[in-house]
Design an enzyme around this catalytic site. Sequence first.
Site, PDB file in Angstrom:
ATOM      1  N   THR A 147       0.846  -1.191   0.000  1.00 29.23           N
ATOM      2  CA  THR A 147       0.000   0.000   0.000  1.00 29.23           C
ATOM      3  C   THR A 147       0.885   1.247   0.000  1.00 29.23           C
ATOM      4  OG1 THR A 147      -0.121  -0.129   2.419  1.00 29.23           O
ATOM      5  CG2 THR A 147      -1.902  -1.155   1.159  1.00 29.23           C
ATOM      6  N   TYR A 148       0.238   2.408  -0.086  1.00 29.91           N
ATOM      7  CA  TYR A 148       0.974   3.676  -0.225  1.00 29.91           C
ATOM      8  C   TYR A 148       1.954   3.859   0.925  1.00 29.91           C
ATOM      9  CZ  TYR A 148       1.787   8.538  -1.499  1.00 29.91           C
ATOM     10  OH  TYR A 148       2.365   9.723  -1.890  1.00 29.91           O
ATOM     11  N   MET A 149       3.192   4.232   0.592  1.00 30.68           N
ATOM     12  CA  MET A 149       4.278   4.202   1.576  1.00 30.68           C
ATOM     13  C   MET A 149       4.508   5.539   2.282  1.00 30.68           C
ATOM     14  SD  MET A 149       5.203   4.662  -1.613  1.00 30.68           S
ATOM     15  CE  MET A 149       5.877   6.101  -2.409  1.00 30.68           C
ATOM     16  N   ARG A 150       3.657   6.525   2.030  1.00 31.20           N
ATOM     17  CA  ARG A 150       3.781   7.792   2.762  1.00 31.20           C
ATOM     18  C   ARG A 150       2.527   7.975   3.611  1.00 31.20           C
ATOM     19  NH1 ARG A 150       8.256  10.386   1.249  1.00 31.20           N
ATOM     20  NH2 ARG A 150       9.136   9.932  -0.826  1.00 31.20           N
ATOM     21  N   HIS A 195      -4.357   7.514   4.444  1.00 29.24           N
ATOM     22  CA  HIS A 195      -4.044   6.163   3.980  1.00 29.24           C
ATOM     23  C   HIS A 195      -3.880   5.245   5.186  1.00 29.24           C
ATOM     24  CE1 HIS A 195      -3.248   7.778  -0.049  1.00 29.24           C
ATOM     25  NE2 HIS A 195      -2.630   8.769   0.573  1.00 29.24           N
TER      26      HIS A 195
END
Length: 288
Positions: A147-150, A195
Amino acid sequence: VQSVAVRVLVQREKERIAFVPASYWDVSANLATQAGESPFTAALTHVNDIRLAGSKDFNPDTGRLNDNLTAGENVVLLDEATARQYETNATSIPFTVASIETRQSKRNPQPPFTTSTLQQDAGNKLGWPARRTMQIAQRLYEQGLITYMRTDSTNLSGEAIHAARARVEALYGEAYLFERVRQYRGKSRNAQEAHEAIRPAGGAMKTAQEHRLSGRDAALYELIWKRTIATQMAEAKLEYVTATLEGTADGRTLTLRASGRTVLFPGFFRAYVEGSDDPDAALDDRDR
């Protein structure tokens, strides 16, 4: 402004002149219950029931013992000569176990990765700078593997929780599955939680081998996979033992302390141990 700056310099110089570098020594012993047994290490903690001075007993501004302490009365300040004397004289004396304390505790797994904790763990375990970690995480994200890493969020979606619990039961057995769904909530008011936490994408929770990853991609993906899986695993149960030992040398009673621990049930340690990239090896290290 110049006058103020000069005053600050003078004050700091006076503090530097007043500072007295302090030194203190400690003593440790390798002991065994009998000849041929595996040795263990014990540290000298008291002499004639007066504890040894340590780093916290010194004033960081002056370098001297804290005002409420007096050497020889409520702390023992060992110099090199005395420490060497104890080393020589205590080598041949027997030590007896004065007391044993046992306690049990439980350890819970860490929350799933956020951007900052992923960078920290990759730095500790893989020796990577933050920039490299984010470059590889970006590549894994673009491939649809994570999944989105930020993100600052430690929340996991229902899909991720269901997938993680299914893999735990399949790989380790029902005994390693936490009795209920474990969710984490962020503590920071300013956290950007648009997120979810960083975790393997999709609902299958595939391993790096199943994705046929290799090299750095596999190393980082495996780190994320382990941390995510561990969130839904049972607590680790540990037993700690502290033994106090005493012996007499030159008319002084020397008190030493040794501590050990045993993993009664590894729980989430079976998948993830913080600070180690090899959970099985880390489990062996935790038994002492």
